[in-house]
Structure formats: C-alpha cells, structure tokens
Design an enzyme around this catalytic site. Structure first.
Site, PDB file in Angstrom:
ATOM      1  N   GLY A  40      37.350  38.500  42.871  1.00 36.33           N
ATOM      2  CA  GLY A  40      36.653  38.657  44.456  1.00 36.33           C
ATOM      3  C   GLY A  40      35.471  39.228  44.455  1.00 36.33           C
ATOM      4  CD  GLN A 223      37.827  37.150  36.375  1.00 34.39           C
ATOM      5  OE1 GLN A 223      36.961  36.356  35.537  1.00 34.39           O
ATOM      6  NE2 GLN A 223      38.508  36.839  36.957  1.00 34.39           N
TER       7      GLN A 223
END
Length: 427
Positions: A40, A223
C-alpha cells in the site's frame, strides 16, 4: 536514457508513494514492477489523501502514464474497486496500461493463502492473506493464469483445471475444505475480460520505445529491500523481488537503461508482520513513534512494529540495490526527542558485527549497538531548505547519510506533497 528505480530500503512502508508522487509530474511513465495488492501507498495531495494498493502512484499525475508490469500479480476485483474509487473522486484512470503477461490472483489462490497461514499457527509467515504468495508459486510452477489467458476461453479452462487438480487434493485431504469448482472460477475470471481489455498492452514494447524516445520512466517497487524473496529476512519476506533487479525482470527493461536507483529510507525503522527486527521498541518510545508517525499499514490495517534507525540495514540496501541516492522520509516524527539512538552495528555472540549477517540464525540473535545523537524540539514541517532545519536535525541527517553509504537527496518533513526538502534533483 532517463530510467529511474524507486524502492524501499527497509521493510517497506517507508513513504514510497509520496516520493513517487513527488516525481510524478516530471516523469512520463510510472511502472509497478512486482508485488500485488499487499503493498500500500498513501499519497497526500493538498487536503486529499489517497490510499493506493495495486495501482502505481503516478496515476494521480494527469501527465503521467501509469503501468502495471509483467512482474505484478493482479486481483481484478481489487483493481476495479480501486479504479472505481479514484474515478468517483474525479481522477482520470484511462491512461493505465497493464501487461498481458501479468499473472492473475485467482479465488483459489486467496483460499490457499488463508488456510495455509492459519494451518501454520505460531509458525505463520505473516502474509496479508490476499493470495500473493500462492500466485507467485503457481507462476514458478508454470500453472499460473495470465491476463492474456482471459481472451482464450479454451486455454483458460485447461489452465484452471490443471491448477485445481493439485489444489483440491490439498484443500480436501489436508485442510478438510470443500473442493473448488473449475467452471465457477473460469466464469468469474471471464467476467473481467471485457473491462480489462482497454488497459491490456505489450508493456515491454511500450516502455522500451518510450526510453528510446527519451521519455522519463520511473520504476516503483512495492514492499522493501528486507522483504525481497532472495535478499530479505527469509522466510519472513514477500514472494517477489522489490530490489532493483526486480525492475528489470518485472518490466522487460534491461539494466543498462537504468540511470539512477533511489532508496526510500524512513528516519526510524518499522516493519509489518513476523520476523526478526533488531531495533524494535516495546516501550513508550516505540508507542510514541507509532502514534506520531501514524504507523498503521495502508493495505493491512495492522499496527507497524517500530524501532530506531538501523544503519546496518541501510548499508545493506545500498549494496544490494546499487543505490545512487536516498530519500529520507518522516524526519518530522522525531521532533521532540532529547536524544535519538541510531543502531550502528550489532552484537552477535559477544562480537561486534557491522554488516548484515547472511545467516538467519545470527540475524535472529542480533542485538543493536547504539550511538546516541542529540535531538531537537523545533517544528520542522515548514522547512523549505536544508539550512532551515535545526542544527541537530541537520547533524542527524548528515550522520545517517555517512552511515548509509549514499547521499540523501531529499528529506520529507511532513506528509504533504509540498512538505519536502529537495537537496539534489533526482532528474
């Protein structure tokens, strides 16, 4: 050949979305090259906050073409939900391009992810349960479903049936679950085909031609370095390569075309999920970092584990990515501490270790060795240049730069798009 890679230099959640968005108005293409909707980004534009999970951050810049590369795994339902949400807020998403070679997260991938993680109990990896790992496993096992397969029903049906032959055995005989019907899966996947079609493209060709035409292409990793399947804290990692090499395999653009690799580095350290974390704090300082920094996962909603800055990790990220620059984020969160510890090395079995140990066992037993730096109390969110920062904040940045092995070219002093000090231009 103005191709740049922008990636996380810790365990993710470093503020890559802000960095990408900051560059978005100056680049022609922003490309996601790995991961899925387990990564996200939060982007703040004016008084508007956008939470992006699968889409490249460049989708918020009207002049930019956002691209989902072949190295990404795509859940069509999540994709459409995210597109709908942006469209409702007046964001034009029509320029999005998606590689036909990107793999699809199927309903059975999500099921396998959830039941496997539950089955592991205390030994769980800490996945998001969104089917990412099983989809990458299918890809490597050559039973994956690609977006291009949606346009040949016969091939799609054969592939789904082949994938479910083994998975249904696992679900019914090991996990005591119902078998999944191939026909229903095929029907659901085909329902996405028409809406996906306008976005599907040969993105390898598009991106290479763009670079040949002197367009600026930004590759955006999800990530972070320490979650890389090869170079991270295995097995507590993601299922793809967020490191710089993943930008090449995940897009089909060769390494000789990449001119700059930018690492996003938080002024302290966080991680989500299980696994070793030498500087993790379990006291009031850790709770304060979590509260002030708003440390909650954009995609997972899980509280992030918080700790002091780890220079050992930063040096490692510089090495394995070939970093040319750092973008230091969330410096403002540290305002108010009289003293700020920085991890400069580890103690392992009574010995001082200054580089990341390759042994999983050693890393689990690593104890941080701290150097204490003086803090500052002045509000820095309105700082527009490096000289505007308090002297101790300047010294903190300089110390981190020296310890990390690459120049810090930009500093985030607040969450807003304009709350950034740019020391050296990335373009």
């Amino acid at each position: 050949m103005p191709a740049l890679v922008l990636l996380g230099a810790q365990w993710g959640d470093e503020g890559k979305g802000k960095a990408t968005d900051l560059l978005g108005g100056s680049v022609d293409y922003v490309v996601r090259y790995q991961g899925g909707n387990n990564a996200g980004h939060t982007v703040v534009v004016g008084d508007q906050k956008y939470a992006l999970h699968l889409l490249p951050s460049g989708i918020l810049s009207p002049e930019c073409t956002p691209v989902i590369g072949n190295g990404v795994v795509v859940d069509p339902s999540v994709l459409f939900s995210e597109l709908n949400g942006l469209n409702e807020r007046g964001v034009d998403t029509s320029k999005l391009l998606i590689s036909g070679n990107a793999h699809i997260i199927t309903p059975y991938n999500v099921t396998v992810d959830k039941v496997t993680e539950r089955f592991l109990g205390k030994r769980k990896i800490g996945t998001t349960g969104r089917g990412i790992g099983p989809t990458y496993a299918d890809k490597i096992n050559r039973v994956g479903i690609r977006i291009q397969d949606l346009y040949d029903e016969s091939i799609l049906t054969q592939k789904v049936e082949a994938a479910l032959d083994g998975k249904n055995q696992l679900l019914t005989k090991v996990f005591n679950r119902r078998a999944i019907e191939a026909g229903k899966v095929v029907e659901e996947l085909l329902s996405y085909a028409d809406r996906l079609k306008p976005y599907v493209a040969d993105t390898v060709l598009v991106l290479n031609r763009a670079l040949e035409d002197d367009k600026v292409v930004l590759f955006e990793g999800g990530q972070g370095t320490l979650l890389d399947i090869d170079h991270g804290t295995y097995p507590f990692v993601t299922s793809s390569n967020p490191t710089a090499g993943g930008a090449c395999t995940g897009t089909g653009v060769g390494p000789t075309k990449i001119s700059r690799v930018i690492g996003i580095l938080k002024a302290y350290t966080t991680r989500v999920g299980s696994g070793p974390f030498p500087t993790e704090l379990f006291d009031e300082d850790g709770e304060a970092l979590r509260r002030i920094g708003g440390e909650r996962g954009v995609t997972t909603g899980r509280d992030r584990r918080c700790g002091w800055f780890d220079a050992v990790i930063a040096r490692y990220a510089t090495r394995v990515n070939g970093l040319t620059d750092f973008f230091l984020t969330k410096l403002d969160v540290l305002t108010g501490w009289e003293q700020i510890p920085v991890c400069v090395a580890y103690e392992i079995d009574g010995k001082r270790v200054e580089e990341l140990p390759y042994s999983q066992t050693d890393f689990h037993h690593a104890k941080p060795i701290y150097e204490i730096l003086p803090g500052w109390s002045e509000d820095i969110t309105s700082a527009k240049s490096f000289s505007d920062l308090p002297k101790n904040a300047q010294n903190y940045v300089k110390a981190l730069e020296e310890m990390s092995g690459a120049p810090i070219s930009a500093i985030g002093v607040g969450p807003g798009r304009d709350e950034t000090i740019e020391i050296n231009s990335f373009l």
